[in-house]
Write a protein that holds these residues in place. Structure first.
Motif, short mmCIF file in Angstrom:
data_model
loop_
_atom_site.label_atom_id
_atom_site.label_comp_id
_atom_site.label_asym_id
_atom_site.label_seq_id
_atom_site.Cartn_x
_atom_site.Cartn_y
_atom_site.Cartn_z
N LEU A 531 0.82 -1.21 0.00
CA LEU A 531 0.00 0.00 0.00
C LEU A 531 0.86 1.26 0.00
CD1 LEU A 531 -3.05 0.54 0.07
CD2 LEU A 531 -2.86 0.83 2.55
N GLU A 532 2.11 1.15 0.42
CA GLU A 532 2.96 2.34 0.51
C GLU A 532 3.51 2.79 -0.83
OE1 GLU A 532 5.60 -1.25 1.54
OE2 GLU A 532 3.53 -0.60 1.72
N ASP A 533 3.33 2.00 -1.88
CA ASP A 533 3.85 2.38 -3.20
C ASP A 533 2.87 3.34 -3.87
OD1 ASP A 533 5.99 0.76 -2.76
OD2 ASP A 533 5.18 -0.94 -3.89
N VAL A 534 3.04 4.63 -3.62
CA VAL A 534 2.19 5.66 -4.22
C VAL A 534 3.07 6.61 -5.02
CG1 VAL A 534 0.45 5.51 -2.41
CG2 VAL A 534 2.34 7.10 -2.15
N GLY A 535 2.46 7.33 -5.96
CA GLY A 535 3.20 8.24 -6.80
C GLY A 535 3.25 9.65 -6.24
N GLU A 536 4.03 10.49 -6.91
CA GLU A 536 4.14 11.88 -6.49
C GLU A 536 2.82 12.62 -6.64
OE1 GLU A 536 6.50 13.44 -5.06
OE2 GLU A 536 7.90 11.74 -5.05
N GLU A 537 1.99 12.20 -7.62
CA GLU A 537 0.70 12.86 -7.79
C GLU A 537 -0.17 12.67 -6.55
OE1 GLU A 537 2.06 10.77 -9.81
OE2 GLU A 537 2.50 11.88 -11.65
N PHE A 538 -0.09 11.47 -5.94
CA PHE A 538 -0.86 11.22 -4.72
C PHE A 538 -0.37 12.11 -3.58
CE2 PHE A 538 -1.20 9.11 -0.60
CZ PHE A 538 -2.57 8.86 -0.54
N ARG A 539 0.93 12.21 -3.39
CA ARG A 539 1.46 13.02 -2.29
C ARG A 539 1.13 14.49 -2.49
NH1 ARG A 539 5.04 10.04 0.79
NH2 ARG A 539 5.70 8.07 -0.13
N SER A 540 1.24 14.96 -3.74
CA SER A 540 0.90 16.36 -4.02
C SER A 540 -0.60 16.60 -3.79
CB SER A 540 1.28 16.70 -5.46
OG SER A 540 0.89 18.02 -5.77
N GLY A 541 -1.44 15.63 -4.22
CA GLY A 541 -2.88 15.79 -4.01
C GLY A 541 -3.24 15.76 -2.54
N LEU A 542 -2.54 14.94 -1.74
CA LEU A 542 -2.79 14.89 -0.31
C LEU A 542 -2.49 16.25 0.33
CD1 LEU A 542 -3.61 13.01 2.02
CD2 LEU A 542 -1.19 12.46 2.32
N LEU A 543 -1.43 16.90 -0.13
CA LEU A 543 -1.09 18.22 0.39
C LEU A 543 -2.15 19.24 0.00
CD1 LEU A 543 0.88 20.15 1.78
CD2 LEU A 543 2.11 20.34 -0.38
N GLN A 544 -2.65 19.15 -1.22
CA GLN A 544 -3.68 20.09 -1.68
C GLN A 544 -4.94 20.00 -0.83
OE1 GLN A 544 -4.46 20.27 -5.93
NE2 GLN A 544 -2.44 19.39 -6.36
N ILE A 545 -5.44 18.77 -0.61
CA ILE A 545 -6.69 18.66 0.15
C ILE A 545 -6.46 19.00 1.62
CG2 ILE A 545 -7.61 16.95 -1.47
CD1 ILE A 545 -7.03 14.81 0.62
N ALA A 546 -5.23 18.78 2.11
CA ALA A 546 -4.95 19.15 3.49
C ALA A 546 -5.00 20.66 3.66
CB ALA A 546 -3.58 18.61 3.92
N LEU A 547 -4.37 21.38 2.75
CA LEU A 547 -4.40 22.84 2.83
C LEU A 547 -5.82 23.36 2.62
CD1 LEU A 547 -1.14 23.71 0.86
CD2 LEU A 547 -1.50 23.79 3.33
N GLY A 548 -6.54 22.70 1.69
CA GLY A 548 -7.92 23.14 1.46
C GLY A 548 -8.78 22.94 2.69
N CYS A 549 -8.59 21.83 3.40
CA CYS A 549 -9.36 21.58 4.63
C CYS A 549 -8.99 22.58 5.72
CB CYS A 549 -9.14 20.16 5.11
SG CYS A 549 -9.92 18.90 4.07
N VAL A 550 -7.71 22.96 5.80
CA VAL A 550 -7.30 23.96 6.78
C VAL A 550 -8.02 25.27 6.52
CG1 VAL A 550 -5.38 25.36 7.58
CG2 VAL A 550 -5.08 22.91 7.29
N VAL A 551 -8.10 25.67 5.24
CA VAL A 551 -8.79 26.92 4.90
C VAL A 551 -10.28 26.82 5.19
CG1 VAL A 551 -9.35 28.48 3.00
CG2 VAL A 551 -7.07 27.50 3.17
N ALA A 552 -10.88 25.66 4.80
CA ALA A 552 -12.32 25.50 4.99
C ALA A 552 -12.68 25.49 6.47
CB ALA A 552 -12.79 24.22 4.32
N GLN A 553 -11.79 25.00 7.32
CA GLN A 553 -12.09 24.89 8.74
C GLN A 553 -11.54 26.06 9.55
OE1 GLN A 553 -10.25 21.11 9.39
NE2 GLN A 553 -12.09 19.91 8.93
N ALA A 554 -11.06 27.09 8.85
CA ALA A 554 -10.48 28.24 9.57
C ALA A 554 -11.52 28.96 10.41
CB ALA A 554 -9.84 29.21 8.57
N ASP A 555 -12.79 28.94 9.96
CA ASP A 555 -13.84 29.61 10.71
C ASP A 555 -14.55 28.66 11.68
OD1 ASP A 555 -15.04 28.04 8.87
OD2 ASP A 555 -16.28 29.61 7.97
N GLY A 556 -14.04 27.44 11.84
CA GLY A 556 -14.60 26.52 12.82
C GLY A 556 -15.61 25.55 12.27
N GLN A 557 -16.03 25.68 11.02
CA GLN A 557 -16.99 24.75 10.44
C GLN A 557 -16.78 24.70 8.93
OE1 GLN A 557 -20.97 26.14 11.13
NE2 GLN A 557 -20.65 28.12 10.16
N VAL A 558 -17.26 23.60 8.33
CA VAL A 558 -17.15 23.41 6.89
C VAL A 558 -18.55 23.42 6.30
CG1 VAL A 558 -16.33 21.90 5.05
CG2 VAL A 558 -15.06 22.05 7.20
#
Length: 811
Positions: A531-558
């Motif tokens: 399961l650990e064999d993932v590509g760079e696209e996966f790691r980059s996408g994981l960073l994108q959704i993480a940052l997006g969730c941080v922004v969406a939850q900045a006001d305490g709710q999504v």
């Protein structure tokens, strides 16, 4: 005195003749060679002449003592080998010939020894040899020194070549009333019955009379008995039925002394030769131990099979690999032997469904068997149906194929093997079963694993969320107060083998869940071995959704709109495999279900240095530029991210401008036509992928992942006190490695940078130190000390043991 003078005269005469011959035939020979011939050849000729002269004298001498001879005194048994040889020289009828010839080589069986069974050494008491003695057949009996001894021995008055062997029992030789040398204190390396002192003879006879079934006696007595069996089988050409009896007896003797390496070696080699001579190869590979050369039984069986044109199946190829001197098997093959053998067969059948056809080599099999007694050699060149059996020792291609399959099997068993290394009693547990390769599911069924699959499927049918503690309790039976990263890794691997995933996976997640937080279980389209064999696209996408969730939850709710936007952003990520896209969706569910503590995140940002803050800003910009254009909504989103993470939003426009590939204006909105203004250049169209730009984005993503891993991570555990001052080195390590080990076990996890700094402080190189410490751990504990999982993890099972050892040595 007369014999001495005769020898001196002969020596001088032979030396004179040798000088003449060498001076005439070898005038240019080296001086040392000439001197060796001058002195060596005369000595050899004198010895030969003396022996030939003594032979007729011995034959002509009467059996009775001379008239002027002194009356015989009481007979004293020789106590040393020298005394024994002198006694034998005085008694020609009992003369004993040792195991070496005059030229230093072991004697070969003579034609008399190889005669047919009808002319071989006859059983003692038979019509052919009523007085001289000989071989006592199975079922026969003989009385020696008051002890009744069963058959399968040579006994009686010595006669012939066998009568001069080590195993021959001469009843005329004295033996003690009882054997008191069970420990074999008076036994030489190659025992001979005639040379034993009386108490050792008595001990040997007691062992024979007692059924030869006690392992309390020294193994030398067993070898003395075996010498006779060996000679009978190879030199006397017994009947086939008797050969079967002798072979079974030797196998029993080897089992009687299982801890004797000499017994396993010599008796094992004899049994291999016996099987080959009796053409008892069988349909399954023989069970033999590998050594410096390929065992004879396997060479014969493989050569016989190849000569017949029969393909090799997995069993034969694996037996060939295990016994081959150049075969190399890693730890999983030894630690998980049953699983390895089963997986090897599966992989072999997948690659060679009709078996492996091997071309017969031209070289014929021919070996020289050296008797364990050292008394003779036996030449063996087998033939089947008149054709020589080929010798397969020179074949390399089959071993290369077997090595490839073995490496593939070891790689598939690596996680299972590591689990058993950390949990030696864990075989058969639920987690161990789940870590088995998928191919072995049918070979090693588990009701517990089926129950786990049903349990996970029920959770996935709901919202997929389950507390970490509940999952680990289900897998391990209990959960401690502290959550180790390896526990989550093993849990993710175990679930992947049965077709389910775990989010977040600690190998590439931005942070691991806490013990009181839930995780997301989800179904995979198929079981996944790695399961650990993932590509760079996966790691980059994981960073994108993480940052997006941080922004969406900045006001305490999504809000629902924000969640739809995040899922739409995930669907637009290109280059993902089917499994990677499912994993990203599960990670998004976890980000939404476990909102980050924004106050804590801002506090962590204050602990991040200026260089790390710059890396994070560059990563945010690289994500924004990922689609090649920067829209106005994206600029506003970047400002929200900067504010959420406590970064200065005034840097947004300068960062976006610096982060673009071309040095040109960043398009914020479409241009309005103005007649008096300067025309704005059109947007550059990309004609393809820019490798340099892709590399830069990947580098920024990697740096940001490291920074976010520090920011999002749970509270760091307080490191235990480290032993930095090592007054002495541990066995197998030098002082620097011991000191490094003391510091290293102070924490269970090290980042690459921290590990590199620590190693360099001790004056070592990271790669060399890692290899040296792991090799030391394998030798001492049969387990790797450090594992590389997005950094370096120190085995928790070894930390306590190493600390105890360091403490015990005052380190």
């Amino acid at each position: 005195m007369l014999r001495v003078l005769r020898a001196i005269v002969l020596y001088l005469v032979f030396m004179f003749l040798t000088v003449l011959v060498v001076a005439w035939a070898m005038p240019d020979a080296p001086v040392l060679l000439q001197l060796a011939l001058f002195f060596g050849v005369p000595a050899w000729l004198v010895r030969r002449s003396t022996r030939r002269r003594a032979a007729p004298e011995t034959a002509a001498s009467p059996a009775a003592p001379a008239a002027d001879a002194a009356p015989p005194g009481p007979q004293r048994d020789p106590e040393t080998l020298e005394e024994f040889e002198e006694a034998r020289a005085r008694e020609p009828a009992l003369r004993w010939i040792g195991g070496a010839r005059a030229d230093g080589k072991a004697p070969r069986p003579s034609a008399a020894d190889a005669r047919p069974a009808s002319q071989a050494a006859a059983p003692w008491g038979s019509a052919g040899q009523p007085a001289k003695g000989g071989w006592v057949p199975p079922g026969g009996q003989v009385v020696v020194a008051g002890r009744t001894i069963g058959g399968m021995i040579y006994a009686g008055a010595p006669s012939g070549q066998a009568g001069r062997s080590r195993a021959w029992i001469d009843p005329a030789l004295p033996a003690g009333a009882s054997g008191r040398d069970k420990a074999g204190e008076d036994l030489p390396y190659w025992p001979a019955y005639a040379a034993l002192p009386p108490r050792s003879r008595a001990t040997y006879l007691d062992w024979l009379a007692g059924g030869r079934a006690s392992a309390d006696y020294d193994v030398g007595y067993m070898f003395l008995y075996f010498y006779g069996l060996e000679r009978r089988f190879l030199c006397d050409d017994p009947a086939e039925d008797e050969r079967h009896v002798i072979r079974a007896e030797v196998a029993r003797l080897m089992a009687l002394y299982p801890d004797s390496g000499s017994a396993r070696r010599y008796l094992g080699e004899f049994l291999q030769l016996a099987c080959c001579m009796m053409d008892d190869a069988g349909t399954t590979p023989p069970e033999v131990e590998g050594g410096w050369e390929l065992p004879l039984a396997l060479r014969f069986a493989l050569g016989r099979r190849i000569a017949a044109g029969e393909p090799l199946d997995a069993r034969w190829l694996l037996a060939w690999l295990k016994a081959h001197p150049e075969g190399s098997l890693r730890t999983p093959a030894r630690r998980c032997a049953a699983e390895f053998d089963a997986l090897f067969r599966i992989l072999f059948d997948r690659r060679f469904p009709q078996g492996l056809q091997v071309r017969a080599p031209r070289k014929a099999l021919s070996v020289t068997y050296r008797a364990a007694s050292g008394e003779f050699d036996f030449e063996f060149a087998p033939k089947i149906a008149g054709r020589a059996v080929p010798d397969i020792t020179g074949l390399h291609k089959p071993i290369e194929i077997a090595q490839e399959i073995a490496e593939e099997a070891c790689e598939a068993l690596d996680k299972f093997s590591r689990y058993l290394g950390r949990n030696p009693e864990g075989r058969g547990s639920l987690e161990a079963q789940a870590l088995l390769p998928i191919e072995l599911a049918s070979a090693f069924p588990s009701d517990q694993l089926d129950a786990l699959r049903d349990w996970v499927r029920g959770i996935v049918a709901g919202d997929g969320l389950v507390p970490v503690s509940a999952l680990l309790t289900r897998l391990e039976g209990q959960v401690g107060p502290k959550l180790a990263r390896r526990q989550l890794t093993d849990a993710a691997d175990a679930l992947a083998r049965i077709g389910f995933g775990l989010a977040p996976d600690p190998r590439f997640a931005l942070r691991a869940p806490r013990l009181d937080e839930p995780v997301v279980l989800f179904e995979l389209p198929r079981p996944v071995a790695r399961l650990e064999d993932v590509g760079e696209e996966f790691r980059s996408g994981l960073l994108q959704i993480a940052l997006g969730c941080v922004v969406a939850q900045a006001d305490g709710q999504v809000s629902p709109d924000e969640e739809r936007a995040l899922r739409a952003q995930l669907d637009e990520i290109a280059g993902l495999t089917e499994v990677e896209r499912i994993m990203l969706k599960a990670n998004l569910d976890w980000f939404l279900a476990v909102p980050p503590d924004m106050v804590q995140l801002r506090g962590r940002m204050k602990e991040v240095g200026t260089g790390q803050e710059e890396n994070l800003r560059r990563a945010v910009v690289s994500v924004t530029h990922a689609d090649g254009a920067v829209a106005a909504a994206e600029v506003a989103g970047v400002e929200r991210i900067y504010r959420a993470l406590g970064l200065d939003p005034a840097h947004v426009y300068s960062d976006l401008h610096a982060g673009g590939t071309p040095d040109e204006p960043v398009r914020v909105r479409d241009a309005d036509p103005a007649p008096d203004a300067e025309a704005i250049p059109s947007a550059r169209r990309s004609s393809g992928l820019d490798p340099e730009r892709i590399a830069a984005i990947r580098a920024d993503t990697a740096r940001a992942s490291a920074v976010l891993g520090q920011i999002f991570a749970a509270e760091p555990e307080a490191p235990e006190p480290s032993a930095t001052d090592a007054p002495q080195a541990l066995p197998g390590l030098d002082l620097r490695l011991t000191a490094l080990l003391g510091d290293l076990i102070g924490s269970e996890r090290w980042s690459e940078a921290a590990f590199s700094d620590l190693v360099q402080r001790h004056g070592l190189m990271p790669a060399g130190a890692l290899e040296a410490l792991n090799e030391w751990a394998w030798n001492c504990y049969d387990e790797a000390l450090i594992e590389e999982y997005d950094g370096y993890e120190v085995s928790t099972t070894l930390i306590g043991r190493i600390k105890a050892e360091l403490t015990g040595k005052g380190m």
